[in-house]
Scaffold this motif. Structure first.
Motif, mmCIF file in Angstrom:
data_model
loop_
_atom_site.group_PDB
_atom_site.id
_atom_site.type_symbol
_atom_site.label_atom_id
_atom_site.label_comp_id
_atom_site.label_asym_id
_atom_site.label_seq_id
_atom_site.Cartn_x
_atom_site.Cartn_y
_atom_site.Cartn_z
ATOM 1 N N ASN A 81 -7.923 -6.157 -9.915
ATOM 2 C CA ASN A 81 -8.150 -5.281 -8.760
ATOM 3 C C ASN A 81 -8.210 -6.108 -7.472
ATOM 4 O O ASN A 81 -7.711 -5.693 -6.428
ATOM 5 C CB ASN A 81 -9.457 -4.505 -8.913
ATOM 6 N N LYS A 82 -8.848 -7.267 -7.561
ATOM 7 C CA LYS A 82 -8.989 -8.155 -6.394
ATOM 8 C C LYS A 82 -7.618 -8.616 -5.884
ATOM 9 O O LYS A 82 -7.425 -8.763 -4.676
ATOM 10 C CB LYS A 82 -9.850 -9.386 -6.733
ATOM 11 N N LYS A 126 0.830 -1.207 0.000
ATOM 12 C CA LYS A 126 0.000 0.000 0.000
ATOM 13 C C LYS A 126 0.864 1.258 0.000
ATOM 14 O O LYS A 126 0.576 2.225 -0.706
ATOM 15 C CB LYS A 126 -0.948 -0.001 1.199
ATOM 16 N N GLU A 184 -3.016 -5.896 -0.282
ATOM 17 C CA GLU A 184 -3.078 -4.828 0.715
ATOM 18 C C GLU A 184 -3.797 -5.250 1.990
ATOM 19 O O GLU A 184 -3.612 -4.638 3.034
ATOM 20 C CB GLU A 184 -3.708 -3.574 0.103
ATOM 21 N N LYS A 185 -4.620 -6.283 1.927
ATOM 22 C CA LYS A 185 -5.269 -6.819 3.126
ATOM 23 C C LYS A 185 -4.390 -7.856 3.813
ATOM 24 O O LYS A 185 -4.643 -8.232 4.954
ATOM 25 C CB LYS A 185 -6.601 -7.486 2.760
ATOM 26 N N GLU A 224 -6.176 -5.765 -3.921
ATOM 27 C CA GLU A 224 -6.903 -5.712 -2.654
ATOM 28 C C GLU A 224 -6.389 -6.788 -1.699
ATOM 29 O O GLU A 224 -6.167 -6.525 -0.512
ATOM 30 C CB GLU A 224 -8.404 -5.901 -2.880
ATOM 31 N N ALA A 225 -6.201 -7.995 -2.204
ATOM 32 C CA ALA A 225 -5.722 -9.109 -1.369
ATOM 33 C C ALA A 225 -4.306 -8.845 -0.869
ATOM 34 O O ALA A 225 -3.982 -9.162 0.287
ATOM 35 C CB ALA A 225 -5.778 -10.418 -2.158
ATOM 36 N N SER A 260 -4.239 4.733 -7.946
ATOM 37 C CA SER A 260 -5.358 4.081 -7.259
ATOM 38 C C SER A 260 -5.127 2.566 -7.348
ATOM 39 O O SER A 260 -4.276 2.096 -8.113
ATOM 40 C CB SER A 260 -6.670 4.431 -7.952
ATOM 41 N N GLN A 261 -5.905 1.812 -6.581
ATOM 42 C CA GLN A 261 -5.778 0.350 -6.660
ATOM 43 C C GLN A 261 -6.046 -0.137 -8.083
ATOM 44 O O GLN A 261 -5.353 -1.019 -8.578
ATOM 45 C CB GLN A 261 -6.744 -0.337 -5.691
ATOM 46 N N ARG A 262 -7.042 0.448 -8.746
ATOM 47 C CA ARG A 262 -7.406 0.035 -10.110
ATOM 48 C C ARG A 262 -6.271 0.289 -11.089
ATOM 49 O O ARG A 262 -5.891 -0.588 -11.863
ATOM 50 C CB ARG A 262 -8.675 0.756 -10.563
ATOM 51 N N ARG A 290 2.257 1.739 -3.485
ATOM 52 C CA ARG A 290 1.196 2.190 -4.392
ATOM 53 C C ARG A 290 0.906 3.667 -4.172
ATOM 54 O O ARG A 290 0.793 4.453 -5.127
ATOM 55 C CB ARG A 290 -0.083 1.363 -4.198
#
Length: 109
Positions: free
Chosen positions: A66-67, A45, A73-74, A70-71, A54-56, A48
């Motif tokens: 994108n997923k 993160k 960054e989580k 997200e994964a 952005s994430q996208r 980025r």
């Protein structure tokens, strides 16, 4: 035989002779490859955000969904292989994405 073939064979024969001789005359290079860094969610993160995507857009640049970003960054998944190498380059140079034509920056109309 072709000139290219003869050139290749000459080079190979020189290399074989040099390898067999006690006195090495051909130049040698030592190449070391750094291990691939493992990135934690927080680091992904931060990188980025540092490059300003952005994430996208980051997912598009990295060539992943994108997923997936997200994964990362989580902390559900971690980037590996080529993705980790690209993250390392981004970490070293915040202008990294500007050096390559995958992302084009322009003015809004």
């Amino acid at each position: 035989m072709s000139e290219l073939y003869n050139s290749i064979m000459t080079g190979l024969n020189e290399a074989i002779e040099d390898a067999k001789s006690e006195k090495k005359t051909l130049k040698r290079h030592i190449v070391t490859i750094e291990p691939i860094k493992e990135y934690e969610a927080k680091e992904v993160k931060e990188i980025r955000n540092k490059v300003g995507l952005s994430q996208r857009l980051f997912a598009g640049f990295m060539g992943v969904s994108n997923k997936t970003v997200e994964a990362w960054e989580k902390g559900t998944n971690k980037p590996s292989g080529a993705a980790s190498r690209i993250l390392s380059m981004m970490e070293m140079d915040s202008k990294f994405i500007e050096h390559f034509p995958f992302v084009k920056f322009g003015d809004k109309n």
